[in-house]
Design a protein around this motif. Structure first.
Motif, PDB file in Angstrom:
ATOM      1  N   SER A  76     -13.199  -2.891  -9.959  1.00  0.00           N
ATOM      2  CA  SER A  76     -11.795  -2.933  -9.550  1.00  0.00           C
ATOM      3  C   SER A  76     -11.488  -1.835  -8.542  1.00  0.00           C
ATOM      4  O   SER A  76     -10.790  -2.060  -7.541  1.00  0.00           O
ATOM      5  N   PHE A  80     -10.416  -2.643  -4.451  1.00  0.00           N
ATOM      6  CA  PHE A  80      -9.073  -2.383  -3.939  1.00  0.00           C
ATOM      7  C   PHE A  80      -8.884  -0.986  -3.351  1.00  0.00           C
ATOM      8  O   PHE A  80      -7.852  -0.707  -2.763  1.00  0.00           O
ATOM      9  N   ARG A  81      -9.884  -0.128  -3.498  1.00  0.00           N
ATOM     10  CA  ARG A  81      -9.825   1.175  -2.842  1.00  0.00           C
ATOM     11  C   ARG A  81     -10.941   1.327  -1.811  1.00  0.00           C
ATOM     12  O   ARG A  81     -10.881   2.208  -0.957  1.00  0.00           O
ATOM     13  N   ALA A 147      -5.704  -2.432  -9.642  1.00  0.00           N
ATOM     14  CA  ALA A 147      -5.275  -3.654  -8.951  1.00  0.00           C
ATOM     15  C   ALA A 147      -3.809  -3.602  -8.543  1.00  0.00           C
ATOM     16  O   ALA A 147      -3.428  -4.218  -7.541  1.00  0.00           O
ATOM     17  N   ALA A 154      -0.023  -2.917   0.484  1.00  0.00           N
ATOM     18  CA  ALA A 154      -1.202  -3.728   0.805  1.00  0.00           C
ATOM     19  C   ALA A 154      -0.819  -4.901   1.695  1.00  0.00           C
ATOM     20  O   ALA A 154       0.337  -5.318   1.753  1.00  0.00           O
ATOM     21  N   SER A 158      -4.502  -8.955   0.584  1.00  0.00           N
ATOM     22  CA  SER A 158      -4.857  -8.041  -0.500  1.00  0.00           C
ATOM     23  C   SER A 158      -3.911  -8.197  -1.682  1.00  0.00           C
ATOM     24  O   SER A 158      -4.320  -8.095  -2.845  1.00  0.00           O
ATOM     25  N   GLN A 161      -5.023 -11.128  -3.715  1.00  0.00           N
ATOM     26  CA  GLN A 161      -6.228 -10.790  -4.468  1.00  0.00           C
ATOM     27  C   GLN A 161      -5.895  -9.896  -5.656  1.00  0.00           C
ATOM     28  O   GLN A 161      -6.438 -10.072  -6.758  1.00  0.00           O
ATOM     29  N   ARG A 162      -5.013  -8.936  -5.447  1.00  0.00           N
ATOM     30  CA  ARG A 162      -4.609  -8.039  -6.532  1.00  0.00           C
ATOM     31  C   ARG A 162      -3.885  -8.805  -7.649  1.00  0.00           C
ATOM     32  O   ARG A 162      -4.117  -8.557  -8.837  1.00  0.00           O
ATOM     33  N   GLN A 215     -13.204 -11.573   0.072  1.00  0.00           N
ATOM     34  CA  GLN A 215     -13.303 -10.380   0.907  1.00  0.00           C
ATOM     35  C   GLN A 215     -14.494 -10.461   1.863  1.00  0.00           C
ATOM     36  O   GLN A 215     -14.423  -9.985   3.005  1.00  0.00           O
ATOM     37  N   SER A 277      -2.730   0.438   2.885  1.00  0.00           N
ATOM     38  CA  SER A 277      -3.750   0.395   1.843  1.00  0.00           C
ATOM     39  C   SER A 277      -5.072   0.948   2.357  1.00  0.00           C
ATOM     40  O   SER A 277      -5.325   0.976   3.562  1.00  0.00           O
ATOM     41  N   TYR A 279      -7.859  -0.442   1.935  1.00  0.00           N
ATOM     42  CA  TYR A 279      -8.632  -1.562   2.479  1.00  0.00           C
ATOM     43  C   TYR A 279      -8.345  -1.735   3.963  1.00  0.00           C
ATOM     44  O   TYR A 279      -9.253  -2.001   4.752  1.00  0.00           O
TER      45      TYR A 279
END
Length: 368
Positions: A76, A80-81, A147, A154, A158, A161-162, A215, A277, A279
């Motif tokens: 996770s 997301f990071r 998440a 984001a 994203s 997806q989260r 992704q 974010s 990402y």
């Protein structure tokens, strides 16, 4: 009977997801972690199936069930990071939970072969179980938090997806804990909980794979966009424009504010400064620069700055260690590695070459 079929489905799906990680190119940290997570869930299925058949192998398979909640937290965080967010302390925490689980399973294995008795190991198993349960509950909460944190900053993709990950994760954990142990009676729970466990494991595994694949396709799409000279075809333009905007903001942080001189600079620091974010930071750097990741991009600025110090008369008496620290590196070894990878020589060799050239320039050979 039907429950056995459900665990066979879990076994098949987890092994398929594990092998599917080999198809990703390049292989990233989250792919490796997902393969480990899927393999551990496969061990869970094998343990249950062999236990129902009263096989002694159940204790051996149980040793492999040590990479579930702890590894999904790492996944996770990486999803997301970014992979750069995983440091030694995160792996150490996940490894400590795995060690606790393996300790408990090892004691059960030794009891099954009569090497130890329950009287001798009862207090150890009780203590290990309590600590494991506490850490596992904390790590599950952290996995969900990864998440949802930074959700509003984001990108739309994203955010989807989260939501997908957080929704499936919450559904699985809530059904296996609150519903099975808090709402249902003990008799009903004993029959329903195994179904909730296997369905939750399937749901989280498949959703994780879907996000990984999502992704992967996004990165390939961005890579293709970066190779298009015009960048004006169809829907590609707004994505490229977004990356350009973020990348220009990152360059301002590096070139005007010289953030690269902070030795502890991380992706999250840049993301917080720009209110986007992590990402998007990683995506913009990969799409708009030659750097493979954020760390490599930051180091390129540090090395450029170090080259100025190595060739400056004001810092000619500085040691290589001082120059590395002044350039933003935390220690000498990473500086030497990064410098040699970039310039093909060590910082000291670079300085000596410059000094040799300057000596020749200032003292030219006069022919007779």
């Amino acid at each position: 009977m039907w429950l056995n079929y459900a665990y066979y489905v879990l076994l098949f799906c987890t092994l398929t997801v594990m092998l599917a990680q080999l198809s990703f190119r390049p292989v990233r940290v989250e792919h490796i972690l997902t393969a480990i997570f899927s393999g551990s869930l496969a061990m869970v299925a094998l343990q249950v199936l062999t236990a129902q058949a009263d096989s002694p192998y159940q204790y051996v398979f149980a040793l492999g069930t040590c990479a579930t909640c702890n590894v999904i937290w790492l996944i996770s965080r990486a999803l997301f990071r970014g992979a750069e967010s995983l440091a030694i302390q995160h792996y150490a925490l996940a490894a400590s939970i795995a060690l606790l689980v393996m300790t408990s399973r090892s004691l059960e294995l030794m009891e099954s072969v009569n090497w130890l008795t329950a009287d001798n190991t009862g207090w150890i198993k009780g203590a290990v179980s309590e600590i494991t349960q506490l850490l596992s509950s904390t790590i599950l909460a952290l996995a969900f938090w990864e998440a949802v944190r930074g959700f509003t900053q984001a990108s739309k993709t994203s955010q989807y997806q989260r939501l997908l990950f957080a929704g499936s994760f919450f559904t699985g954990v809530f059904s296996c804990t609150v519903v099975a142990e808090g709402i249902l009676t003990s008799d009903v729970s004993s029959q329903i909980k195994p179904w909730l466990v296997v369905s939750s494991a399937l749901l989280i595994t498949l959703v994780t794979f879907i996000i990984l694949f999502w992704q992967h396709l996004s990165r390939r799409h961005i890579s293709n966009i970066a190779q298009i000279s015009t960048g004006t075809e169809g829907v590609a333009e707004p994505i490229l424009a977004e990356d350009k905007k973020v990348f220009n903001q990152i360059r301002l942080l590096m070139e005007q504010e010289q953030r690269f001189l902070h030795h502890d600079l991380k992706t999250i620091d840049i993301a917080n400064a720009l209110q986007v974010s992590e990402y998007r930071i990683s995506r913009a750097i990969r799409a708009m620069s030659a750097a493979a990741n954020v760390n490599q991009f930051i180091n390129s600025y540090r090395i450029s700055y170090a080259k100025q110090l190595l060739t400056s008369h004001q810092s000619e008496h500085w040691t290589i260690l001082v120059i590395s620290m002044e350039s933003g590196f935390a220690s000498l070894a990473p500086f030497n590695r990064a410098f040699k990878a970039s310039e093909g020589c060590t910082p000291n060799q670079y300085r000596q070459r410059y000094m040799s050239k300057e000596t020749v320039t200032n003292n030219p050979v006069v022919p007779y």
